[in-house]
Design a protein around this motif. Structure first.
Motif, short mmCIF file in Angstrom:
data_model
loop_
_atom_site.label_atom_id
_atom_site.label_comp_id
_atom_site.label_asym_id
_atom_site.label_seq_id
_atom_site.Cartn_x
_atom_site.Cartn_y
_atom_site.Cartn_z
N THR B 137 0.83 -1.20 0.00
CA THR B 137 0.00 0.00 0.00
C THR B 137 0.87 1.25 0.00
O THR B 137 0.58 2.22 -0.70
N LEU B 138 1.92 1.21 0.79
CA LEU B 138 2.76 2.40 0.92
C LEU B 138 3.49 2.75 -0.37
O LEU B 138 3.90 3.89 -0.56
N LEU B 139 3.67 1.75 -1.27
CA LEU B 139 4.32 2.04 -2.55
C LEU B 139 3.46 2.94 -3.41
O LEU B 139 3.94 3.57 -4.34
N PHE B 140 2.15 2.95 -3.10
CA PHE B 140 1.23 3.69 -3.95
C PHE B 140 0.97 5.09 -3.43
O PHE B 140 0.11 5.30 -2.59
N GLY B 141 1.74 6.01 -3.93
CA GLY B 141 1.52 7.42 -3.63
C GLY B 141 0.60 7.98 -4.70
O GLY B 141 0.09 7.25 -5.55
N PRO B 142 0.38 9.31 -4.69
CA PRO B 142 -0.51 9.92 -5.67
C PRO B 142 -0.17 9.56 -7.12
O PRO B 142 -1.06 9.25 -7.91
N GLU B 144 1.33 6.87 -8.40
CA GLU B 144 1.00 5.49 -8.73
C GLU B 144 -0.51 5.29 -8.80
O GLU B 144 -1.03 4.58 -9.65
N PRO B 268 -5.03 2.71 -1.34
CA PRO B 268 -5.71 3.71 -0.52
C PRO B 268 -6.76 4.46 -1.35
O PRO B 268 -6.43 5.01 -2.40
N GLY B 269 -8.00 4.42 -0.93
CA GLY B 269 -9.03 5.25 -1.55
C GLY B 269 -9.82 4.61 -2.66
O GLY B 269 -10.82 5.17 -3.11
N THR B 321 -4.08 -1.48 9.47
CA THR B 321 -2.64 -1.32 9.70
C THR B 321 -2.20 0.13 9.58
O THR B 321 -1.25 0.54 10.22
N LEU B 322 -2.88 0.90 8.73
CA LEU B 322 -2.43 2.27 8.50
C LEU B 322 -3.48 3.31 8.87
O LEU B 322 -3.25 4.50 8.77
N GLY B 323 -4.65 2.84 9.26
CA GLY B 323 -5.71 3.78 9.63
C GLY B 323 -6.32 4.50 8.45
O GLY B 323 -6.94 5.54 8.61
N ILE B 324 -6.15 3.95 7.23
CA ILE B 324 -6.74 4.60 6.05
C ILE B 324 -8.16 4.11 5.85
O ILE B 324 -8.36 2.93 5.56
N GLY B 345 -3.83 1.14 13.41
CA GLY B 345 -2.41 1.46 13.26
C GLY B 345 -1.62 0.20 13.54
O GLY B 345 -2.17 -0.81 13.95
N PRO B 346 -0.30 0.27 13.34
CA PRO B 346 0.53 -0.92 13.50
C PRO B 346 0.42 -1.52 14.91
O PRO B 346 0.54 -2.72 15.08
#
Lengths: 332, 502
Positions: B137-142, B144, B268-269, B321-324, B345-346
């Motif tokens: 998930t974290l690899l995907f910024g705006p 991506e 995310p989203g 895990t990330l609160g998204i 969260g973690p």
């Protein structure tokens, strides 16, 4: 041993409660000649929340509502009504224009509610409310990812000064405390940041975790539970937070920046005096309620009760801050 | 970690907690099947009651509702071409034609089995792979996410339908609707005309109900009361247990759509409707007879339903895990956790393993229960709905959508907005404008725009940021492959026939 102490304390609080109840009922009897106040509350009190069910403010309203019912007496009933939309503005407007009879209250978010009176057309201003009490305070932070090369606030500012505008700062939205924190930081350190308004605090945090932005200004509660992932460089408050006692304030590091979100309860302007006194007393009593304090702490919220005039003063000063920032850096 | 998983099981198996999941699944199927009512709404209604509940009871009901509603949405999508939830739009493409051919019962059976499979895969992924997938998930910024949205838009080509111009106009209308509201980057108000109610944009349910549910409901009212309800009410089904072996041939679609659903879930989203569109399109692309799609191909139903259920538990990976709060449903669920002092969260996994892992088990049970409750009970009882006199059915649907749309934000404004969309939908229907591009335009248009602008803002206006990260490069390569491969194969074929002719 501790248990017994607790039990003793419970008994004694129960005793005080009982005494208080007797005192109150005597008072109520004495006051029953006044028809308007006769039995406030004699029907459910509606708390308007300008956000969806399940959001942070909604959960706060429901938790506080539960304790408020106990303070207001046996038959009191507090009902949350969600009126989401326009970043909370629909809810604030509804409270401001409701009948001031004590049966419509609302949650109130500072500084966001005040910022809206400057950056757009709003049907209320700081004088449209009777201020009951602020309940929680959540200071903003300056925070980076654990992988970030910046270990102190000075590292960050040095990098920002070396190439102004090169560091991207993640915000949860425009016109809120995250945004104001970044503006105040830039002003206090004479630097510039590339402000990136995300769609909510969690999206901003995710971008920070993924290394897509350099720094975040999110509220302290948003960093809790991410101890291995995030490095909080500074808390933007005049004192350290009990939730992060090891993190220095910005003030300690030489920059007098204070910003945070305040969430409390307001009523439409012009409440009957008796009702206002009654409600404020109920909120004041919550300040010493350890059960409430613990329940809020579990959700990452620090109890910070400021009743009546103190709360109004807070709203006024937040309004002035928002106004000044809007005039210097209009964001739209 | 896996030890925690086993430790959490006994509590989940207690009678109260199991009952909560069962009730949740039944409630979810019902709200999903009723146009205008959604899982988000059902869980929001539940929130105030969860204060007094044991956390696992509350969460079990939520898991059940979420899974049930994702399948429930397919029931009216198949039987009436009215998607019960946004994620069921793609189910109606082939499900409704099947119903018209008298294979509606089979379509629903395919839907429920596929939903259950998607849900089971998703729950297992959540149980076993949540921490590593959170890193994805974290690899995907705006940047991506923008490319994923572009990838999704390639599906528009098929959805355009016979008349490309009309299809494009529909898509453009969807993108236009996505523009309404405060610009999240600059705060400028777009097409709000001073209405606060429009500042947050237009909720997809309002548009969906207006376009998809109102015109057919009006159509039902227009029908003369027919007395041949005896036959239309029969779905001509064999028992689901006998039908299942015949469905094994969809295994490739199940696998592919599960993977797509899980992938979209951890983004995310993004939400279930995007998963359904993407996986429908991919399944069609992989099919040997793509020209049959849209005319009653059961595999289309399987693709869409597998992936919208595969999205459910997977969407909780970034949420827990990330609160998204990736979707509206996940956002409300996070509220449900917060009420019980469970901070996403973690740390959540370390501090409250019993509840978190219990919640995961409940997702698995809910998915399995779908086959029993959805397949055996709900499908047959909802089919009886078809035996109602048509005008009565239309009137019930209209009443339901009014209630549903009003309850999203508790205001009449949205109801009026829905009526406006209903009018537009009525004329689009009569003038043969396709509806799916509108939905896709609204979902992906806003998604692509916001992320493109965030990416460019992060890059200081430099467009090269769009291809800067390895993830972005891979996504661009995939898009090129998908767009160019059919062109290339057509060119090859043309050359071959040319040679053969020469």
């Amino acid at each position: 041993m501790l248990k017994t102490l607790d039990a003793v304390r419970d008994v004694s609080t129960q005793a005080t409660r009982a005494l208080a109840a007797i005192a109150l009922s005597t008072l109520a009897l004495a006051a029953s000649s006044l028809p308007a106040f006769a039995a406030y509350p004699d029907k459910p009190i509606e708390v308007v929340v300008g956000y969806s069910a399940g959001g942070g403010t909604d959960v706060l309203a429901r938790v506080v509502g539960k304790y408020l019912e106990r303070e207001l007496g046996e038959d009191a009933s507090v009902v949350v009504k969600n009126q989401p939309g326009a970043g909370g503005q629909i809810g604030f407007t509804r409270v401001a224009t409701a009948k001031a009879d004590g049966y419509t209250l609302g949650t109130f978010n500072l500084p966001a509610a005040m910022a809206m009176t400057y950056d757009r057309k709003a049907a209320y201003d700081v004088d449209s409310f009777d201020y009951l009490a602020n309940v929680v305070h959540d200071p903003n932070t300056l925070v980076v990812s654990k992988q970030s090369p910046y270990h102190t606030l000075d590292d960050l500012i040095e990098a920002a000064r070396a190439e102004p505008g090169s560091l991207s700062a993640a915000l949860s939205a425009l016109g809120g405390n995250d945004h104001f924190s970044a503006l105040l930081l830039a002003a206090a350190t004479d630097t510039q940041f590339n402000l990136i308004p995300f769609n909510g605090a969690s999206m901003a945090r995710t971008a920070l975790l993924g290394g897509h932005v350099a720094v975040g200004t999110m509220a302290l509660s948003q960093t809790i539970g991410f101890d291995d992932e995030l490095r909080v460089l500074a808390v933007l408050d005049d004192k350290r937070s009990p939730f992060a006692p090891d993190v220095p304030t910005a003030k300690e590091q030489g920059y007098a920046i204070e910003m945070g979100s305040y969430r409390g309860f307001v009523a439409p302007k012009g409440l009957p005096n008796e009702v206002k006194t009654r409600l404020r007393a109920a909120f004041a009593a919550l300040a010493d309620n350890t059960a409430l304090r613990d329940e809020l702490a579990a959700q990452g919220n620090a109890l910070d009760i400021r009743v009546g005039d103190d709360y109004r003063a807070l709203a006024k000063s937040q309004s002035e801050t928002a106004k000044a920032l809007w005039q210097q850096h209009p964001w739209k | 970690m896996y030890g925690n998983l086993i430790d959490a099981l006994p509590a989940v198996l207690s009678l109260g907690n199991l009952a909560a999941v069962v009730i949740g699944v039944i409630a979810g199927i019902c709200v999903g099947a009723l146009p205008g009512l959604s899982a988000t709404m059902a869980i929001s209604v539940l929130i105030p009651f969860t204060f007094g509940m044991d956390p696992l009871v509350a969460l079990g009901m939520m898991a059940g509702i979420y899974n049930g509603a994702m399948y429930g949405g397919s029931i009216p999508a198949v039987l009436l071409r009215i998607p019960g939830t946004p994620a069921a739009v793609a189910t109606s493409f082939d499900g409704y034609p099947m119903a018209q051919q008298g294979r509606g019962g089979y379509a629903l059976q395919v839907a429920v089995v596929s939903s259950a499979i998607g849900g089971i895969v998703s729950a297992l992924v959540l149980m076993l792979l949540a921490p590593p997938l959170a890193k994805v998930t974290l690899l995907f910024g705006p940047t991506e996410i923008f490319w994923v949205a572009v990838f999704g838009m390639s599906a528009i080509v098929f959805l355009l339908g016979g008349d490309v111009l009309k299809g494009l106009i529909s898509a453009a209308f969807g993108v236009f609707v996505s523009l309404v509201g405060a610009d999240t980057i600059t705060g400028a108000e777009r097409y709000t005309f001073g209405h606060l109610e429009l500042l947050d944009g237009i909720n997809i349910v309002v548009l969906l109900v207006g376009l998809y549910a109102l015109p057919p409901a009006i159509g039902l009212l227009e029908e003369v009361r027919d007395f041949d309800t005896q036959n239309t009410g029969r779905l001509n089904t064999i028992s689901i247990w006998k039908a299942m072996p015949g469905m094994l041939k969809y295994w490739k679609t199940w696998v592919r759509s599960s993977v797509i659903g899980v992938f979209v879930g951890i983004l995310p989203g993004a939400g279930g409707s995007m998963a359904a569109f993407l996986s429908y399109n991919e399944a069609r692309r992989a099919s040997k007879n793509p020209e049959e799609w849209g005319k009653g191909e059961p595999e289309g139903v399987a693709a869409s339903e597998t992936s919208n259920n595969a999205d459910t538990a997977a969407a909780l990976i970034p949420a827990l895990t990330l609160g998204i709060p990736g979707t509206a449903v996940a956002a409300v669920m996070l509220g449900g956790l917060l009420i019980h002092g469970l901070q996403p969260g973690p740390m959540l996994f370390r501090d409250n393993p019993g509840i978190v892992f219990g919640f995961m088990w409940q997702f698995l049970f809910a998915a399995v229960l779908l086959i029993f409750l959805g397949g055996a009970l709900a499908t047959n009882s909802f089919a009886q709905v078809l035996r109602l006199p048509r005008p009565l059915l239309g009137a019930i649907i209209i009443a339901l959508v009014f209630i549903g749309v009003y309850s999203i934000n508790g205001r009449m404004f949205d109801v009026y907005l829905m009526l406006g969309f209903g009018l537009i939908g009525y004329f689009m229907d009569k003038l043969k404008f396709p509806l799916p591009p509108v939905v896709l335009g609204l979902i992906l248009g806003g998604f692509a725009e916001q992320n493109l602008r965030l990416a460019l803002r992060i890059g200081g206006g430099d467009w090269s940021i769009l291809a800067a990260s390895p993830t972005a490069k891979i996504l661009i390569a995939m898009i090129l492959l998908v767009v160019l491969a059919p062109l290339f194969s057509r060119w090859l074929r043309a050359r071959k026939t040319h040679r053969a002719n020469a």
